[in-house]
Design an enzyme around this catalytic site. Structure first.
Site, short mmCIF file in Angstrom:
data_model
loop_
_atom_site.label_atom_id
_atom_site.label_comp_id
_atom_site.label_asym_id
_atom_site.label_seq_id
_atom_site.Cartn_x
_atom_site.Cartn_y
_atom_site.Cartn_z
N SER A 102 -9.69 -34.34 -26.62
CA SER A 102 -9.50 -33.07 -25.55
C SER A 102 -10.34 -32.14 -25.73
O SER A 102 -10.58 -31.13 -24.69
CB SER A 102 -8.02 -32.63 -25.81
OG SER A 102 -7.10 -33.83 -25.04
N HIS B 286 -10.40 -25.66 -29.91
CA HIS B 286 -9.65 -26.79 -29.12
C HIS B 286 -9.76 -27.88 -30.00
O HIS B 286 -10.36 -28.00 -31.02
CB HIS B 286 -10.53 -27.10 -27.77
CG HIS B 286 -9.73 -27.65 -26.85
ND1 HIS B 286 -8.85 -28.91 -26.96
CD2 HIS B 286 -9.10 -26.92 -25.48
CE1 HIS B 286 -8.00 -28.94 -25.94
NE2 HIS B 286 -8.09 -27.85 -24.95
N GLY C 130 -8.48 -32.25 -30.45
CA GLY C 130 -8.26 -33.66 -29.70
C GLY C 130 -8.03 -34.65 -30.26
O GLY C 130 -7.98 -34.92 -31.54
N GLY D 1 -5.79 -43.14 -32.51
CA GLY D 1 -6.29 -43.13 -33.88
C GLY D 1 -7.53 -42.18 -34.39
O GLY D 1 -7.96 -42.58 -35.24
#
Length: 441
Positions: free
Chosen positions: A62, A288, A290, A294
């Site tokens: 992300s 940020h 993400g 996995g």
């Protein structure tokens, strides 16, 4: 200060931390005092034993959203739209289940996770260049997780819709627009989105429970929300551009707080445009994270110090690993203390937990909260396309105060936090994992 970036020392620390947190492999890059330093340790895949190198590609998940938000901001600076342009003005065919939201949801809502669109629709619409277009068409059935603009809840779907806005205004598929707008202008050589490009490089495989994950990556339709693969140095170069004018005339506009996060204990207190905003010892932290199947990524930026850190890993106890490395690294580089993760209070706190029992549900997740022996217990299960690819979670929630709780799944070293709250209309919600989930029963 020189000791903090002594190569052998940091290579040894990275090796030590991946062993401690059972991470198969990791790669670290950071910018400090004008220099980029790169380190790698472990393996890309426990089955093949191929070593991680500093030019290995990991899924940044992300963090991709900040790239997509930057694409939108480049178009804003060109005068092609504003943050308050309704999505339907750019995409007349766009629709969600609520007709009023269809007409009024704006670009700003998408980039700040305030649209209320139920955001974890993971839908495989094929490998074709029309996959994002098809995904947005499928959003016509998406309900509201919460009313438009009233709170923050993480919304993957909103960023895929934003990616479609990029496609419409550039006339290119999202992947090609990304290359033209960001990757090529910054001269990034190890940043790709499609597996046929990634496999030309050393690339990480995600791991679950110590073994390679059942699939390598997510469906292409989720590209604008989380499909970039890169080496850490490329991610650092992208963030470095946000510290100056390497991409945007005014990148700081993306750091302007847009909404408070109801649960400020997870990753940050506020959301900007794409970026998460926090404060450590009075200093602004722009970041940020993400997570894919996995794999886990984290990007931190400290404006004013010109320091950027990117850490990529392919399994293990990644949240605790990220916390431990950041705590040590930022102390060494800047003498900056990373706030500890919220856990149970030193003295037990008593509150009425019965009021929080019930079922909470949104796209992709159902949470059942029950009370047993006076303790609030949570059971969370993935639904939809990711069912079976994400493990169920079950743990007790320990009250920190009347609305804030901490819990830790068995075998995990890191605590999770949850906040119970109500909207202005009295609707009850739990905020966990940066998502607002309504109580439905």
């Amino acid at each position: 200060m020189a000791e903090a970036v002594e190569p052998r020392r940091w290579h040894a620390r990275l090796e030590g931390l991946i062993a401690e947190y059972e991470v198969p492999g990791a790669s670290l890059a950071f910018l400090h005092e004008g220099e980029v330093h790169e380190f790698a340790a472990g393996v890309l895949n426990v089955d093949t034993g191929v070593e991680v190198t500093t030019d290995s590609l990991f899924q940044i998940g992300s963090i991709t959203k900040v790239w997509t938000a930057t694409q939108i901001m480049l178009l804003v600076e060109r005068g092609e739209l504003t943050l308050d342009t309704p999505v339907a003005e750019v995409l007349p065919e766009f629709a969600v289940a609520d007709p009023e939201v269809t007409k009024t949801v704006t670009i700003r809502h998408l980039l700040t996770h305030t649209s209320g669109i139920d955001g974890d629709l993971f839908l495989d619409t094929g490998r074709g260049d029309d996959c994002v277009e098809k995904y947005v068409r499928a959003c016509a059935d998406l309900p509201q997780n919460h009313p438009l603009g009233v709170t923050q809840s993480y919304c993957n779907s909103g960023f895929v819709i934003a990616g479609r806005v990029v496609e419409r205004l550039t006339g290119k598929v999202w992947d090609a627009a990304l290359r033209e707008q960001i990757i090529e202008p910054l001269g990034l050589t190890h940043t790709w989105t499609l597996p046929e490009d990634v496999l030309r490089f050393r690339s990480a495989m995600g791991h679950m429970d110590g073994r390679p994950a059942p699939v390598w990556g997510l469906m292409r339709s989720g590209g604008p929300a989380g499909l970039i693969c890169a080496r850490p140095a490329d991610v650092v170069a992208f963030a470095r551009a946000h510290l100056g004018t390497g991409l945007l005339t005014d990148p700081r506009a993306m750091w302007e707080p847009q909404v408070d996060v109801p649960n400020p204990h997870t990753i940050g207190k506020q959301w900007g445009i794409g970026w998460i905003l926090n404060e450590w010892e009075g200093r602004l932290i722009v970041s940020h994270g993400g997570n894919t199947i996995g794999q886990a990524a984290m990007l931190w930026m400290v404006p004013g110090s010109e320091t950027v850190v990117c850490l990529l890993a392919n399994g293990g106890h990644t949240a605790a690993f990220q916390q431990a490395l950041a705590t040590e690294l930022f102390d060494d580089l800047l003498g900056l203390a990373v706030p500890p993760v919220l856990g149970p209070p030193a003295e037990p706190f008593e509150t009425d937990v019965e009021r929080y029992a019930g079922v909470y549900e949104r796209a992709g997740t159902r949470m059942t909260l029950t009370v047993r022996d006076g303790r609030l217990a949570l059971f969370a299960e993935a639904t939809g396309a990711l069912a079976g690819l994400q493990p169920d979670l079950a743990f007790d929630l320990v009250p920190v105060d009347d609305t804030t709780f901490a819990g830790r799944p068995e075998g995990e070293p890191q605590w999770l936090s949850a906040v119970f709250y109500e909207l202005a209309d009295g609707s009850p919600y739990i905020h966990l994992g940066v998502r607002a989930t309504p109580k439905i029963a």
